[in-house]
Scaffold this active site. Structure first.
Site, mmCIF file in Angstrom:
data_model
loop_
_atom_site.group_PDB
_atom_site.id
_atom_site.type_symbol
_atom_site.label_atom_id
_atom_site.label_comp_id
_atom_site.label_asym_id
_atom_site.label_seq_id
_atom_site.Cartn_x
_atom_site.Cartn_y
_atom_site.Cartn_z
ATOM 1 N N TYR A 45 16.839 -4.177 13.241
ATOM 2 C CA TYR A 45 16.588 -3.983 11.805
ATOM 3 C C TYR A 45 17.646 -4.686 10.949
ATOM 4 O O TYR A 45 17.338 -5.529 10.109
ATOM 5 C CB TYR A 45 16.564 -2.488 11.474
ATOM 6 C CG TYR A 45 16.207 -2.220 10.024
ATOM 7 C CD1 TYR A 45 14.877 -2.231 9.608
ATOM 8 C CD2 TYR A 45 17.189 -1.982 9.066
ATOM 9 C CE1 TYR A 45 14.538 -2.018 8.274
ATOM 10 C CE2 TYR A 45 16.855 -1.765 7.735
ATOM 11 C CZ TYR A 45 15.527 -1.777 7.348
ATOM 12 O OH TYR A 45 15.203 -1.572 6.027
ATOM 13 N N GLY B 116 5.106 3.135 -0.351
ATOM 14 C CA GLY B 116 6.545 3.063 -0.622
ATOM 15 C C GLY B 116 6.939 2.150 -1.778
ATOM 16 O O GLY B 116 6.343 2.180 -2.871
ATOM 17 N N LEU C 93 0.839 -8.442 9.870
ATOM 18 C CA LEU C 93 1.776 -9.553 9.670
ATOM 19 C C LEU C 93 2.727 -9.747 10.849
ATOM 20 O O LEU C 93 3.556 -10.653 10.816
ATOM 21 C CB LEU C 93 2.567 -9.322 8.381
ATOM 22 C CG LEU C 93 1.692 -9.303 7.123
ATOM 23 C CD1 LEU C 93 2.461 -8.716 5.939
ATOM 24 C CD2 LEU C 93 1.172 -10.692 6.791
ATOM 25 N N ALA D 22 0.818 -1.222 0.000
ATOM 26 C CA ALA D 22 0.000 0.000 0.000
ATOM 27 C C ALA D 22 0.849 1.268 0.000
ATOM 28 O O ALA D 22 0.323 2.356 -0.226
ATOM 29 C CB ALA D 22 -0.925 0.001 1.223
ATOM 30 N N ASP E 188 -1.701 -5.333 3.390
ATOM 31 C CA ASP E 188 -1.074 -4.296 4.227
ATOM 32 C C ASP E 188 -1.864 -4.159 5.518
ATOM 33 O O ASP E 188 -2.923 -4.771 5.677
ATOM 34 C CB ASP E 188 -0.995 -2.962 3.467
ATOM 35 C CG ASP E 188 0.218 -2.139 3.882
ATOM 36 O OD1 ASP E 188 0.304 -1.764 5.059
ATOM 37 O OD2 ASP E 188 1.084 -1.883 3.017
ATOM 38 N N GLY F 251 7.688 -3.958 5.897
ATOM 39 C CA GLY F 251 8.843 -3.843 6.785
ATOM 40 C C GLY F 251 8.689 -2.681 7.735
ATOM 41 O O GLY F 251 7.944 -1.735 7.473
HETATM 42 P P1 NAD Z 1 7.036 2.063 3.779
HETATM 43 O O1 NAD Z 1 6.857 2.385 5.221
HETATM 44 O O2 NAD Z 1 6.716 3.094 2.770
HETATM 45 O O3 NAD Z 1 6.230 0.746 3.410
HETATM 46 C C1 NAD Z 1 6.206 -0.370 4.276
HETATM 47 C C2 NAD Z 1 4.835 -0.977 4.221
HETATM 48 O O4 NAD Z 1 4.810 -2.104 5.113
HETATM 49 C C3 NAD Z 1 3.736 0.006 4.676
HETATM 50 O O5 NAD Z 1 2.687 0.050 3.735
HETATM 51 C C4 NAD Z 1 3.288 -0.575 6.003
HETATM 52 O O6 NAD Z 1 1.931 -0.328 6.326
HETATM 53 C C5 NAD Z 1 3.568 -2.072 5.801
HETATM 54 N N1 NAD Z 1 3.641 -2.760 7.083
HETATM 55 C C6 NAD Z 1 4.395 -2.412 8.159
HETATM 56 N N2 NAD Z 1 4.116 -3.237 9.193
HETATM 57 C C7 NAD Z 1 3.176 -4.117 8.763
HETATM 58 C C8 NAD Z 1 2.472 -5.172 9.388
HETATM 59 N N3 NAD Z 1 2.669 -5.496 10.662
HETATM 60 N N4 NAD Z 1 1.571 -5.859 8.657
HETATM 61 C C9 NAD Z 1 1.338 -5.516 7.350
HETATM 62 N N5 NAD Z 1 1.965 -4.517 6.712
HETATM 63 C C10 NAD Z 1 2.863 -3.822 7.425
HETATM 64 O O7 NAD Z 1 8.536 1.587 3.653
HETATM 65 P P2 NAD Z 1 9.420 1.164 2.390
HETATM 66 O O8 NAD Z 1 10.643 1.950 2.497
HETATM 67 O O9 NAD Z 1 8.653 1.135 1.141
HETATM 68 O O10 NAD Z 1 9.800 -0.329 2.831
HETATM 69 C C11 NAD Z 1 9.534 -1.461 2.026
HETATM 70 C C12 NAD Z 1 10.611 -2.490 2.333
HETATM 71 O O11 NAD Z 1 11.869 -1.993 1.867
HETATM 72 C C13 NAD Z 1 10.790 -2.778 3.819
HETATM 73 O O12 NAD Z 1 10.968 -4.162 4.013
HETATM 74 C C14 NAD Z 1 12.057 -2.034 4.164
HETATM 75 O O13 NAD Z 1 12.731 -2.583 5.268
HETATM 76 C C15 NAD Z 1 12.834 -2.172 2.883
HETATM 77 N N6 NAD Z 1 13.905 -1.185 2.718
HETATM 78 C C16 NAD Z 1 13.612 0.148 2.653
HETATM 79 C C17 NAD Z 1 14.652 1.074 2.522
HETATM 80 C C18 NAD Z 1 14.395 2.558 2.468
HETATM 81 O O14 NAD Z 1 15.371 3.331 2.494
HETATM 82 N N7 NAD Z 1 13.162 3.011 2.394
HETATM 83 C C19 NAD Z 1 15.973 0.620 2.418
HETATM 84 C C20 NAD Z 1 16.232 -0.743 2.482
HETATM 85 C C21 NAD Z 1 15.187 -1.633 2.630
#
Ligand code: NAD
Length: 255
Positions: A151, A12, A42, A10, A32, A71
């Site tokens: 993390y 990012g 989750l 939903a 999500d 995440g």
């Molecule tokens: P984001 O916060 O925009 O998206 C994360 C999504 O996960 C959100 O929609 C959130 O509602 C969902 N989520 C969180 N907890 C949840 C739960 N308990 N049950 C269901 N859904 C849940 O963040 P993002 O940056 O798009 O992260 C996506 C992935 O990329 C993550 O695994 C993150 O660790 C990884 N990541 C991100 C970065 C960065 O710089 N943004 C860097 C490396 C890795």
């Protein structure tokens, strides 16, 4: 038409991948917390079961791709949710979706991080996650009480779990790979920037990125799209860094 299921779809990076796949005519189901096609938390077993049941109902003839992208950042509270979402929910749901992935010669693409190598492969918390006992790993991180370790350790364990399972899954006709994004402009990153302890460290790290700074979710999603597609049919067990050169800068001797 091939079907893809994305957790954390939903917002990012997950949302950017969803939009890209949909623009190409694929069927996508997002899971999500409260948005997305299916709402499921989750971090707990009931939410994972709800997500898996919904995916099975939606794709009874098979899945081309499963992307456990949900995440939490190092600043998330309570701390034990970090390994529960970042490691245990990903692994548990992939295991439950093996049959569906096998039916359509599919692949699971895990989302680790370019920060994962910052913790050693034999760190006790990494090994604790890999041992598969969630209650024990949660108790471990509660006593360590360090969001950075939670993390980085859960992302390190996730990449290692993927590598350790490549052969088993390949025998079922399933490719396992991981993507390791660098700093990407999403809500997750914003939460870290706003943290009094980790915010400055994150800003300093962003300045050091060889490519010149943070990227946007679409730049990560386009590589994920490649890894999930026909052009990547011989890629198994890869941890694909999409980080503007940070990993090469920090660990030039590794490849
Ligand atoms: P984001 O916060 O925009 O998206 C994360 C999504 O996960 C959100 O929609 C959130 O509602 C969902 N989520 C969180 N907890 C949840 C739960 N308990 N049950 C269901 N859904 C849940 O963040 P993002 O940056 O798009 O992260 C996506 C992935 O990329 C993550 O695994 C993150 O660790 C990884 N990541 C991100 C970065 C960065 O710089 N943004 C860097 C490396 C890795």
């Amino acid at each position: 038409m091939s079907k893809f299921a994305i957790t954390g779809g939903a917002r990012g990076i997950g949302l950017a991948l969803r939009d890209l796949l949909i623009s190409e005519g694929y069927d996508v189901l997002t899971i999500d917390l409260s948005e997305g096609d299916v709402s499921a938390d989750l971090s707990n077993i009931d939410g994972r079961k709800k997500a898996v049941d919904a995916i099975k109902k939606w794709a009874p003839k098979g899945l081309k791709g499963y992307i456990p992208c949900a995440g939490l950042p190092p600043v998330a509270k309570p701390i034990e949710k970090i390994p529960s979402v970042n490691f245990f929910s990903a692994v548990e749901t992939i295991e439950c979706l093996r049959d569906l992935l096998s039916m359509d010669a599919g692949s699971a693409l895990l989302v680790t991080s370019n920060s994962a190598p910052m913790l050693s492969h034999d760190d006790p918390f990494v090994l604790g996650c890999l041992a598969g006992d969630e209650a024990k790993a949660v108790a471990q991180i509660r006593s360590i009480a360090d969001g950075h370790i939670a993390y980085v350790g859960s992302k390190r364990a996730l990449a290692m779990w993927m590598r350790q399972n490549v052969v088993t899954y390949a025998k079922l006709g399933i490719r396992l790979n991981a993507i390791a994004p660098g700093i990407t402009q999403t809500g997750l990153t914003k939460q870290v920037y706003n943290d009094p302890k980790l915010g400055q460290a994150m800003r300093d790290f962003e300045k050091s990125v060889p490519a010149g700074g943070a990227t946007t979710p679409d730049k990560i999603a386009s590589v994920m799209h490649f890894l999930l597609g026909e052009s990547a049919q011989f890629i198994y067990g890869a941890v694909f860094f999409v980080d503007g050169g940070s990993d090469a800068m920090l660990r030039p001797e590794h490849f």
